[in-house]
Motif scaffolding. Sequence first.
Motif, mmCIF file in Angstrom:
data_model
loop_
_atom_site.group_PDB
_atom_site.id
_atom_site.type_symbol
_atom_site.label_atom_id
_atom_site.label_comp_id
_atom_site.label_asym_id
_atom_site.label_seq_id
_atom_site.Cartn_x
_atom_site.Cartn_y
_atom_site.Cartn_z
ATOM 1 N N UNK A 23 14.039 -1.431 -1.677
ATOM 2 C CA UNK A 23 12.822 -1.072 -1.011
ATOM 3 C C UNK A 23 12.567 0.459 -1.327
ATOM 4 N N UNK A 24 11.385 0.855 -1.609
ATOM 5 C CA UNK A 24 11.018 2.255 -1.553
ATOM 6 C C UNK A 24 9.912 2.305 -0.403
ATOM 7 N N UNK A 25 9.934 3.128 0.454
ATOM 8 C CA UNK A 25 8.916 3.141 1.643
ATOM 9 C C UNK A 25 8.237 4.646 1.707
ATOM 10 N N UNK A 26 7.199 4.751 2.363
ATOM 11 C CA UNK A 26 6.679 5.801 2.766
ATOM 12 C C UNK A 26 6.196 6.725 1.434
ATOM 13 N N UNK A 27 5.717 5.936 0.442
ATOM 14 C CA UNK A 27 5.263 6.275 -0.787
ATOM 15 C C UNK A 27 4.262 7.426 -0.582
ATOM 16 N N UNK A 28 4.209 8.650 -1.222
ATOM 17 C CA UNK A 28 3.070 9.455 -0.991
ATOM 18 C C UNK A 28 3.449 10.481 0.128
ATOM 19 N N UNK A 29 4.758 10.455 0.918
ATOM 20 C CA UNK A 29 4.597 11.251 1.859
ATOM 21 C C UNK A 29 6.138 12.117 1.545
ATOM 22 N N UNK A 30 6.356 13.102 2.104
ATOM 23 C CA UNK A 30 7.631 14.073 2.130
ATOM 24 C C UNK A 30 8.619 13.220 2.249
ATOM 25 N N UNK A 31 8.861 12.439 3.301
ATOM 26 C CA UNK A 31 9.969 11.546 3.679
ATOM 27 C C UNK A 31 10.175 10.134 2.974
ATOM 28 N N UNK A 32 9.641 10.001 1.745
ATOM 29 C CA UNK A 32 10.132 8.808 1.038
ATOM 30 C C UNK A 32 11.226 8.332 1.091
ATOM 31 N N UNK A 66 25.652 -7.627 -4.501
ATOM 32 C CA UNK A 66 25.693 -8.989 -5.266
ATOM 33 C C UNK A 66 26.423 -9.043 -6.722
ATOM 34 N N UNK A 67 26.117 -7.655 -7.336
ATOM 35 C CA UNK A 67 26.468 -7.523 -8.804
ATOM 36 C C UNK A 67 27.716 -6.594 -8.879
ATOM 37 N N UNK A 68 28.284 -6.202 -7.773
ATOM 38 C CA UNK A 68 29.509 -5.621 -7.545
ATOM 39 C C UNK A 68 29.249 -3.856 -7.314
ATOM 40 N N UNK A 69 27.896 -3.663 -7.441
ATOM 41 C CA UNK A 69 27.634 -2.191 -7.036
ATOM 42 C C UNK A 69 27.650 -1.784 -5.461
ATOM 43 N N UNK A 70 27.443 -0.424 -5.401
ATOM 44 C CA UNK A 70 27.392 -0.046 -3.991
ATOM 45 C C UNK A 70 26.144 0.230 -3.458
ATOM 46 N N UNK A 71 25.640 -0.188 -2.371
ATOM 47 C CA UNK A 71 24.486 0.498 -1.406
ATOM 48 C C UNK A 71 24.239 1.802 -1.463
ATOM 49 N N UNK A 72 22.963 2.176 -1.520
ATOM 50 C CA UNK A 72 22.639 3.587 -1.767
ATOM 51 C C UNK A 72 21.340 3.877 -1.217
ATOM 52 N N UNK A 73 21.213 5.037 -0.607
ATOM 53 C CA UNK A 73 20.074 5.400 0.149
ATOM 54 C C UNK A 73 19.657 6.831 -0.290
ATOM 55 N N UNK A 74 18.375 6.927 -0.535
ATOM 56 C CA UNK A 74 17.856 8.399 -0.892
ATOM 57 C C UNK A 74 16.840 8.770 -0.094
ATOM 58 N N UNK A 75 16.551 9.814 0.376
ATOM 59 C CA UNK A 75 15.516 10.408 1.098
ATOM 60 C C UNK A 75 14.791 11.622 0.200
ATOM 61 N N UNK A 76 13.500 11.640 0.113
ATOM 62 C CA UNK A 76 12.967 12.774 -0.460
ATOM 63 C C UNK A 76 11.508 12.071 -1.304
ATOM 64 N N UNK A 77 10.526 13.125 -1.448
ATOM 65 C CA UNK A 77 9.247 12.900 -1.609
ATOM 66 C C UNK A 77 9.158 11.987 -3.005
ATOM 67 N N UNK A 78 8.477 10.848 -2.967
ATOM 68 C CA UNK A 78 7.992 10.045 -4.089
ATOM 69 C C UNK A 78 6.583 10.030 -4.178
ATOM 70 N N UNK A 79 5.931 10.682 -4.888
ATOM 71 C CA UNK A 79 4.376 11.048 -4.865
ATOM 72 C C UNK A 79 3.593 9.804 -5.033
ATOM 73 N N UNK A 138 0.625 -1.091 0.137
ATOM 74 C CA UNK A 138 -0.192 -0.046 0.037
ATOM 75 C C UNK A 138 0.610 1.436 0.189
ATOM 76 N N UNK A 139 1.936 1.033 0.595
ATOM 77 C CA UNK A 139 2.936 2.412 0.598
ATOM 78 C C UNK A 139 4.223 2.028 0.491
ATOM 79 N N UNK A 140 4.554 0.977 -0.032
ATOM 80 C CA UNK A 140 5.919 0.605 -0.237
ATOM 81 C C UNK A 140 6.311 -0.274 -1.552
ATOM 82 N N UNK A 141 7.402 -0.356 -1.986
ATOM 83 C CA UNK A 141 7.595 -1.430 -3.201
ATOM 84 C C UNK A 141 8.906 -1.924 -2.562
ATOM 85 N N UNK A 142 8.812 -3.202 -2.606
ATOM 86 C CA UNK A 142 10.240 -4.074 -2.389
ATOM 87 C C UNK A 142 10.372 -4.597 -3.853
#
Length: 406
Positions: free
Chosen positions: A35-44, A52-65, A15-19
């Motif tokens: 994971x994208x959580x708190x979809x629809x809030x200012x603090x998504x 596992x594919x050799x990339x780096x873990x990333x985190x971003x915060x900001x509104x995802x409507x 309902x408010x997330x995508x895994x």
Amino acid sequence: MTANATRVLVLNSGSSSVKYQLLDMRSGARLATGLVERIGEETSRLVHNPSAAGGERREAEGAIPDHEAALKAVAAELAADGLGLGSPELAAIGHRVVHGGLKFSAPTVIDEAVLKEIERLVPVAPLHNPANITGIRTAQALRPDLPQVAVFDTAFHTTMPEYAARYAIDVATADAHRIRRYGFHGTSHAYVSRRTAQLLGKAPQDVNVIVLHLGNGASASAVQGGRCVDTSMGLTPLEGLVMGTRSGDIDPAVTFHLKRVAGMSTDEIDELLNKKSGLLGLCGDNDMREIRRRIDAGGEDGARAALAFDIYIHRLKKYIGAYTAVLGRVDAVAFTAGVGENAAPVRAAAIAGLEGLGMSVDASLNAVRSDEARLISPEYARVAVAVVPTDEELEIAQQTYALVNA
Ligand SMILES: Nc1ncnc2c1ncn2[C@@H]1O[C@H](COP(=O)(O)OP(=O)(O)O)[C@@H](O)[C@H]1O
Ligand SMILES: CC(=O)OP(=O)(O)O
Ligand SMILES: [Mg+2]
């Protein structure tokens, strides 16, 4: 599909997330999880882990409507690691779809007719099916050539006997409106019951398991020899256990009372029972971590959190008792999902006092933190009590891959 197409992208839109997870089905590698959580809030918040594919873990915060924006953000993250949806190695996209009604008892390749049926079921899964539809449409737009497969939460429960699935209401009315118990979280109940049998060193058909899926949504099921014979959720994911924000079982007359005496509209009652009830309604918090912290801190506030906890546990115990009676012989009780896998006090309290049913928990085994499936009952116990991390994404990927290769 080419012979090199061995990857499956799984989208689990809530309902408010995508895994999501990108898996290589030949090697078994999880190339990316996120994971994208708190979809629809200012603090998504988006967490993307392609390690596992050799990339780096990333985190971003900001509104995802909305969910469409969330999926586009996920697609961009995958593309940045060379794992984009355009990849020729992608064989299919598997979608968790919460409500499949009675039509879908197996994974299904999605076409317009299937989408229409998922859409028809929106009124009985208003928090979930719309998000699932957006996930499917967005993925179709990005890769129109690729098979998209729906794996339904309801599928595992279609084996429930008629006497467990029917409500005791007028048959003609029930049939006209397809009112019956469907059950949800089926992909998890199926996976966890099988994994529990494996943990006991037995074949699924020889084992009876009570599965307790305790996440934000929560449900119990009675699985007899690998087949579901009863489950706590019903027409919608509102029935049964006390959940993060949902009431679970109540006297249906509460709704008449809210309408006639409290003057609430149907939509307001729906919102009250689905989004403002459960642990949140009882104590102001729906996260079990926060509830335990408040109980430990004590005082008046702790007492309020403790009452919410006790109501949650009492309901859980009642279902364990009921499903013991339904199954006759119970080989294992398995705890899973966010609360079940992590909250040792919930497991201890739910099993406390059930020695008469052959169930008990060893305190030191219960205190161990681990991502592995494990037993937490003492060796002498008649019924095994287990913690079995669920893996809906793996299960969806396997069913999706099997279907497109069939
Ligand atoms: N370490 C922990 N201790 C207690 N509860 C936890 C812990 N981690 C997560 N949870 C609980 O798990 C819930 C989320 O479970 P999850 O299965 O991810 O739910 P969903 O899939 O419905 O979003 C949180 O709301 C929280 O109550
Ligand atoms: C069906 C259901 O309640 O799902 P979730 O736990 O993801 O909300
Ligand atoms: Mg879940």
